[in-house]
Design an enzyme around this catalytic site. Structure first.
Site, short mmCIF file in Angstrom:
data_model
loop_
_atom_site.label_atom_id
_atom_site.label_comp_id
_atom_site.label_asym_id
_atom_site.label_seq_id
_atom_site.Cartn_x
_atom_site.Cartn_y
_atom_site.Cartn_z
N CYS A 198 -1.18 -10.87 9.51
CA CYS A 198 -0.45 -10.50 10.73
C CYS A 198 -1.34 -9.91 11.81
O CYS A 198 -0.86 -9.58 12.90
CB CYS A 198 0.67 -9.53 10.38
SG CYS A 198 1.82 -10.21 9.17
N HIS A 338 1.96 -1.55 16.14
CA HIS A 338 2.28 -2.68 15.26
C HIS A 338 3.76 -2.62 14.89
O HIS A 338 4.43 -3.65 14.88
CB HIS A 338 1.39 -2.62 14.02
CG HIS A 338 1.47 -3.83 13.14
ND1 HIS A 338 1.15 -5.09 13.58
CD2 HIS A 338 1.83 -3.96 11.83
CE1 HIS A 338 1.30 -5.96 12.58
NE2 HIS A 338 1.72 -5.30 11.52
N GLU A 349 1.46 4.27 10.37
CA GLU A 349 1.06 4.21 11.77
C GLU A 349 1.40 5.51 12.50
O GLU A 349 0.67 5.94 13.39
CB GLU A 349 1.73 3.02 12.46
CG GLU A 349 1.12 2.67 13.80
CD GLU A 349 1.56 1.33 14.33
OE1 GLU A 349 0.94 0.85 15.29
OE2 GLU A 349 2.52 0.74 13.78
N LYS A 367 8.22 -5.61 18.26
CA LYS A 367 8.90 -6.29 17.16
C LYS A 367 10.38 -5.93 17.07
O LYS A 367 11.15 -6.66 16.43
CB LYS A 367 8.18 -5.99 15.84
CG LYS A 367 6.79 -6.61 15.75
CD LYS A 367 6.13 -6.31 14.42
CE LYS A 367 4.73 -6.91 14.34
NZ LYS A 367 3.77 -6.26 15.26
N HIS A 372 9.09 -9.98 13.77
CA HIS A 372 7.68 -10.03 13.35
C HIS A 372 7.24 -11.48 13.33
O HIS A 372 7.63 -12.27 12.46
CB HIS A 372 7.53 -9.41 11.96
CG HIS A 372 6.11 -9.09 11.61
ND1 HIS A 372 5.02 -9.62 12.28
CD2 HIS A 372 5.57 -8.26 10.66
CE1 HIS A 372 3.91 -9.16 11.76
NE2 HIS A 372 4.22 -8.33 10.78
N PHE A 431 -1.43 -7.99 5.94
CA PHE A 431 -1.60 -8.01 4.49
C PHE A 431 -3.06 -8.29 4.17
O PHE A 431 -3.74 -9.06 4.85
CB PHE A 431 -0.73 -9.11 3.87
CG PHE A 431 0.74 -8.75 3.76
CD1 PHE A 431 1.22 -7.52 4.12
CD2 PHE A 431 1.64 -9.69 3.28
CE1 PHE A 431 2.56 -7.19 4.02
CE2 PHE A 431 2.99 -9.39 3.17
CZ PHE A 431 3.45 -8.14 3.54
#
Length: 443
Positions: A198, A338, A349, A367, A372, A431
């Site tokens: 991502c 993010h 975060e 998002k 996402h 990931f």
């Protein structure tokens, strides 16, 4: 002295010199080690974006500033435990591309090509007239043409080998998007397809900066694309517990930094930026929309899917971007987070932002609106960052009324907030522990 003794003496001398150099690098302030990169800004001259919130810059920005989620139930996901997502449904991709070549393209490639053409036109370039050998394409894709793969697997099982398409491989492979964009634009420079899950779109933008800085290219078209809204992939993410299960109310499911968040909502899309050296833009009397002044990367090396809980790995990427930009943390006005709406990412975060930016810059998380979009996310958020710098307006986080007391962030909620933003850091995490931070400032 014998030749062998002379060789040993020379080798020992080289070893001592190398050790001295390593010690000097270790003892030098970290900023000094990166001083050569400070100020190596590149200009963002064009933007292209195809998202669930809109298939062009204006509609995307309007949708983002509305603070309303685009999530809805999807017919192709009917019957699954998670039957909703954020699809791109405001554009006919085949009509937008035109010509006969669309039949050989998977959906993620079409998304990328539409965004790339928008970005190049926005930058004022005509691919028929540029020196294609000095133009690069860097396009992050995480998965590729999985729907084509699944369809052909069924054909093989049902009807045998002759039913499998001879175009399966070129439609399926993740680098197909970079290749097709390069073909369409006549870009003969480096054509790369970084895969950092991502974070791929942000990684592509960082690599594009390096290609310009090293004089391998004069123009780079960079970003990300993804389209995997298929039953198999959605089910896979649901099985690992990553997706929201609010099937009774999909529009409220993506809720970054909310206390009751329960996972992300899958989206699809693409975004591309045209990057050039400032001097080249000035020489051609072009327009600079923003400046990319830093790009940091790191790896958690912690877990295949979970982020390092305290955010120390991600912090290394942010600090590297700040050093390259020549900023202190206190000089950051805004953070494009993010913000996945998952329990682990948002907690990590938040710890990172609170520790590194105690002056509480404004925070947004796209998002909440577009879902996402996986590999496209970092590029879409880079476009949002450029638009925030230009408009002096921070979009709100969808479905967030207030931040829990445990999250001491200045999240923008409910409606856009006017702010004279000069400096922004955009976070992207993936990931595998991939972390990327991009530092932009107003042109």
């Amino acid at each position: 002295m014998s030749q062998s003794a002379d060789t040993r003496t020379g080798a020992a001398s080289r070893d001592r010199a190398a050790e001295s150099a390593r010690a000097a690098r270790h003892l030098a302030p970290r900023g000094a080690r990166h001083r050569s990169r400070a100020g190596a800004a590149v200009a963002v001259t064009g933007l292209g974006v195809v998202t669930p919130a809109g298939a062009d810059e204006h509609s995307f920005w309007t949708g983002l500033c509305s603070g309303r989620s685009t999530a809805r139930r999807c017919e192709e996901l009917a019957g699954l435990p998670v039957d909703f997502a954020c699809p791109v449904d405001s554009v006919d991709l085949d009509a937008a591309i035109g010509g006969r070549s669309v039949w050989r393209m998977a959906r993620f490639v079409k998304l990328a090509l539409v965004a790339a053409r928008q970005a190049v036109a926005d930058a004022g370039h005509d691919p028929a007239r540029w020196d294609g050998g000095r133009v690069g394409v860097v396009l992050g894709v995480g998965v590729g043409g999985v729907s084509v793969l699944v369809d052909n697997a069924r054909r093989l099982a049902d009807d045998g080998p002759d039913a499998v398409s001879p175009l399966l491989v070129p439609m399926m492979i993740p680098n197909a998007a970079a290749g097709e964009v390069a073909i369409a634009l006549g870009a003969h420079g480096p054509s790369l397809a970084p895969v950092t899950a991502c974070a791929s779109g942000a990684t592509a933008i960082s690599i594009a900066r390096d290609l310009l800085d090293s004089d391998q290219c004069d123009i780079v078209v960079a970003g990300g694309a993804e389209s995997v809204l298929t039953p198999l992939v959605v089910t896979a993410f649901a099985r690992m517990g990553a997706l929201s299960t609010r099937s009774d109310d999909p529009a409220s499911a993506s809720r970054p930094f909310a206390a009751d968040r329960d996972g992300f909502v899958m989206g699809e899309g693409a975004a591309m930026l045209v990057l050039e050296r400032e001097a080249d833009v000035t020489a051609r009397s072009g327009r600079t929309r923003a400046l990319l002044v830093g790009a940091g990367s790191s790896t958690d090396a912690y877990h295949p899917t979970a982020p390092e809980p305290d955010g120390r790995g991600a912090q290394r990427a942010v600090e590297d971007a700040l050093r390259q930009a020549g900023w202190t943390p206190g000089e950051v006005d805004h953070v494009n987070a993010h913000g996945t709406s998952t329990l682990l990412n948002d907690a990590m975060e938040t710890a990172l932002i609170g520790r590194l930016f105690p002056h509480a810059p404004t925070v947004t998380a796209p998002k909440g609106v577009v879902g996402h979009t996986l590999a496209a996310a970092g590029a879409i958020e880079a476009v949002a960052t450029v638009l925030t710098l230009e408009h002096g307006l921070v979009p709100p986080i969808a479905n967030l009324d207030s931040v829990t007391d445990a999250f001491e962030l200045d999240c923008v909620v409910k409606e856009p907030r006017g702010q004279c933003v000069e400096t922004v850091v955009s976070h992207s995490f993936g990931f595998g522990g991939h972390n990327v931070a991009l530092a932009f400032r107003r042109a």
